[in-house]
Scaffold this motif. Sequence first.
Motif, PDB file in Angstrom:
ATOM      1  N   ASN A   1      30.095 -36.559   1.117  1.00  0.00           N
ATOM      2  CA  ASN A   1      30.731 -37.515   0.212  1.00  0.00           C
ATOM      3  C   ASN A   1      30.297 -38.951   0.473  1.00  0.00           C
ATOM      4  N   SER A   2      29.483 -39.165   1.498  1.00  0.00           N
ATOM      5  CA  SER A   2      29.058 -40.526   1.807  1.00  0.00           C
ATOM      6  C   SER A   2      27.570 -40.521   2.144  1.00  0.00           C
ATOM      7  N   PHE A   3      26.892 -41.603   1.723  1.00  0.00           N
ATOM      8  CA  PHE A   3      25.475 -41.742   1.991  1.00  0.00           C
ATOM      9  C   PHE A   3      25.255 -42.255   3.416  1.00  0.00           C
ATOM     10  N   GLY A   4      24.005 -42.165   3.863  1.00  0.00           N
ATOM     11  CA  GLY A   4      23.677 -42.629   5.206  1.00  0.00           C
ATOM     12  C   GLY A   4      22.390 -41.993   5.692  1.00  0.00           C
ATOM     13  N   THR A   5      22.163 -42.060   7.006  1.00  0.00           N
ATOM     14  CA  THR A   5      20.975 -41.480   7.638  1.00  0.00           C
ATOM     15  C   THR A   5      21.404 -40.268   8.461  1.00  0.00           C
ATOM     16  N   TYR A   6      20.778 -39.131   8.176  1.00  0.00           N
ATOM     17  CA  TYR A   6      21.186 -37.869   8.790  1.00  0.00           C
ATOM     18  C   TYR A   6      19.984 -37.179   9.437  1.00  0.00           C
ATOM     19  N   ALA A   7      20.279 -36.336  10.440  1.00  0.00           N
ATOM     20  CA  ALA A   7      19.236 -35.555  11.115  1.00  0.00           C
ATOM     21  C   ALA A   7      19.870 -34.296  11.691  1.00  0.00           C
ATOM     22  N   LEU A   8      19.030 -33.265  11.863  1.00  0.00           N
ATOM     23  CA  LEU A   8      19.464 -31.990  12.436  1.00  0.00           C
ATOM     24  C   LEU A   8      18.937 -31.876  13.863  1.00  0.00           C
TER      25      LEU A   8
ATOM     26  N   LEU B   1      24.662 -31.456  12.984  1.00  0.00           N
ATOM     27  CA  LEU B   1      24.306 -32.504  12.039  1.00  0.00           C
ATOM     28  C   LEU B   1      24.780 -33.837  12.611  1.00  0.00           C
ATOM     29  N   LYS B   2      23.859 -34.811  12.684  1.00  0.00           N
ATOM     30  CA  LYS B   2      24.215 -36.115  13.226  1.00  0.00           C
ATOM     31  C   LYS B   2      23.946 -37.208  12.199  1.00  0.00           C
ATOM     32  N   LYS B   3      24.709 -38.299  12.303  1.00  0.00           N
ATOM     33  CA  LYS B   3      24.596 -39.429  11.379  1.00  0.00           C
ATOM     34  C   LYS B   3      24.455 -40.712  12.185  1.00  0.00           C
ATOM     35  N   ARG B   4      23.594 -41.602  11.708  1.00  0.00           N
ATOM     36  CA  ARG B   4      23.382 -42.874  12.382  1.00  0.00           C
ATOM     37  C   ARG B   4      24.387 -43.900  11.876  1.00  0.00           C
ATOM     38  N   THR B   5      25.073 -44.552  12.783  1.00  0.00           N
ATOM     39  CA  THR B   5      26.062 -45.563  12.408  1.00  0.00           C
ATOM     40  C   THR B   5      25.355 -46.871  12.062  1.00  0.00           C
ATOM     41  N   GLN B   6      26.127 -47.820  11.535  1.00  0.00           N
ATOM     42  CA  GLN B   6      25.546 -49.119  11.196  1.00  0.00           C
ATOM     43  C   GLN B   6      25.062 -49.864  12.431  1.00  0.00           C
TER      44      GLN B   6
END
Length: 919
Positions: free
Chosen positions: A638-645, A602-607
């Motif tokens: 627990n935090s919102f954002g942009t996620y991808a598998l 699972l990856k998340k895009r930073t600001q």
Amino acid sequence: SGNDNSEALPESIPSAPGTLPHFMEEPDDAYIIKSNPIVLRCKAMPAMQIFFKCNGEWVHQNEHVSEESMDETTGLKVREVFINVTRQQVEDFHGPEDYWCQCVAWSHLGTSKSRKASVRIAYLRKNFEQDPQGKEVPIEGMIVLHCRPPEGVPAAEVEWLKNEEPIDSNLDENIDTRADHNLIIRQARLSDSGNYTCMAANIVAKRRSMSATVVVYVNGGWSSWTEWSNCNARCGRGWQKRSRTCTNPAPLNGGAFCEGMSVQKITCTSLCPVDGNWEVWSEWSVCSPECEHLRVRECIAPPPRNGGKYCEGLSQESENCTEGLCIQDKKPLHEIKSQNIETASDIALYSGLGAAVIAVAVLVVGVTLYRRSQSEYGVDVIDSSALTGGFQTFNFKTVRQGNSLLLNSSMQPDLTVSRTYSGPICLQDPMDKELMTESSLFNPLSDIKVKVQSSFMVSLGVTERAEYHGKAHSGTFPHGNNRAFGTMQARNKAVYIQNLSSISTRSELKTTAIFGHLGGRLVVPNTGVSLLIPHGAIPEESSWEIHLAITQKESSLQPEGTDVLLGPEVTCGPADLSVSTPFALTIPHCAEVNSENWNIHLKKRTQQGKWEEVMSVEEETTSCYCLLDPYACHILLNSFGTYALIGEPISDCAVRQLKVAVFGCLSCNSLDYNLRVYCMDNTPCAFQEVVSDERLQGGQLLEEPKLLHFKGNTFSLQISVLDIPPFLWRIKPFTACQEVPFSRVWCSQKPLHCAFSLERYTPATTQLSCKVCVRQVKGHEQILQIQTSILENERETITFFAHDDSNFPAQMGPKAFKIPYSIRQRICATFDTPNAKGKDWQMLAQKNSINRNLSYFATQSSPSAVILDLWEARHQHDGDLDSLACALEEIGRTHSKISDITETEIEEPDFNYSRQNGL
């Protein structure tokens, strides 16, 4: 006694010869129980008289009962006196001291006074001043249970009970009950778990304290790592793993689960076996006296390595070295061969050469005739089937620099660019309905020449590509059948060639709603993407506008190597908000779930726009949780954002599941019919993207889509149309079968589509029957049977989505949840409460197929609530309450199905609403 009697008794009696009285029995302290009077006794020798004095006043002589006897030993007179003291007398006395009495005895020599005996009313209050409190302590920790008994006279004695059995501290040196009524266990043992009660008692009554539950828990500890497993790949890249278990010791009675990973995986590379191969033969040796010579070779080109096979055959060879002329003992060893054999060989050689010349001439004539027969297409076409194994393509290659008709964002002016055409080719001008033929279409491309090429087909576009015009509500499909590909102005004609390429992108799909303390569910319709906001995640008297979106343009996340993007890039926000209770984000994926073939991250895009890894699905962590179902991944965050598998294949058996769908529509030429075969990720959002494009083009789904298991084994994909009815239909040349390279399928982030152009011989033909075969070389194959009418009003409608949730993009409050809130509260209260057998939320998790990373739930304030949130996310379409009831029954915490429990609450409007809508 009374004041009138005080003067009636003499202070002293005239002395007489003898001794002073000696008390044989003095009055004892006494307690009045309830309303029963007490008796005070006094006995003296020698005594002429004995009287009682209470609180400083003489007791009237009528209230005395006196007995007199003679001591046989001394012959002296013995006197014994009794008086009764009632509860009323004690209650009526108001003095600085307790009520007291003493007796005075007379003899001839004088008087003697006894001790003072106090008389009090006995009682024991009901409530303890301090009840013992339950505790959870680690093994070998100290346990101290405090107990302050109720106030009473006399003071209450304290006794401790464990599970209703008295505790004897004399029999167990580890337990001490002497210190101010407290119970002290110096080193807790598992056997010390139980219910402890403090018992207080005096002569009046007994009192029981509240029971205190003591749980002695054991925190889990990791066992030693196992040895690394063998590399699972016999040759090349693979993986090996080692594991450990939380059994040293295993967590007991709610003890903490081990932190960290239970499984470690590393990549490995196995040396591939190399079979041996012979080197070239050596030169022949010198001819021996036996008329033979030898030659040898060695298995060293290369030598066998890593378990490879040894060379087959002989390492030494011998033969006669005189061509049969060697003479031993004056006799020929071989007969001399006849020269006629050489003559026959020459005849055969010349005959073969003549036949070859004739065959070449016939081939040249055939090719020339065939090329003339293809002149109707206006271009020079060479059949490349010999290069492609029967999969035919033909390419146009421009040599004109800077040709504005070719679209390639990376094209340099001085380079040539290859593009492949695959029919149909059509233009439609909505203004004047001008229909251009294929020959007129190619007029601007006068400098095109042929290049035989077997590569995968890509688009031939133009600088001014037609665009779709019109707005559609976010998250819904456009309505109507707009079959025009675009608008073409008279001055600036644009060519639109439909062919095997990526689908054009549109605006992002987005859903927005306002949520409050009751929580709810947000859905991007028909995409499989949803967001569950639990009850209580948002503070009371607060409301947040939350959005959920799918990025439809090319993702900024570019996987490395053979890694693939397994699902859509999903954004939930606002990004600056965080919740106290984790929300559940559901993202569909296209991987065939198998931990031996995939490593999913699972990856998340930073600001700053960069991507960072959050966790691996197999990882043990307390920051977030990933539950991988066959077709979707449910993530607690627990935090919102942009996620991808992202999927990292760790073996050639890793399967990417592709959905194969066939659409069709009439071409701008009324006799032509277009078949478009799509290969897309097996996710609802990928399918919706295709459906939206096809609706704009007027396409209709011709057959239920099928699932193709595409392996990461580097083999390409083949798409072909079979069994076209002869005499009714024909397929345009070079489009019956097409091949897609492996890398194009495996690494593509967008649906791929392949176009086939069919032509009717007569307009009277309205039925089409054929087969579409999609297969991976040396892999899985799917055949779609097409049986349809090309007329729209006669065609059967095929349902696009099994769960059409476009009518419910957002649900707020109780109707968003399958489990009624009151039932949910009862489940949490039951399973979150610790008991001597452990915390039952772990069993609740196990029965719901949640078997890993339990330490995440242990860190939550209500583990059961988070488990139920995960259940809600997994069952948003089926709402299978029976499966949850079965899990509860198996645990043994309930004896009836949850559906039976909710019968009394089935009238709740919110619950009815959700059940009626299948939610």
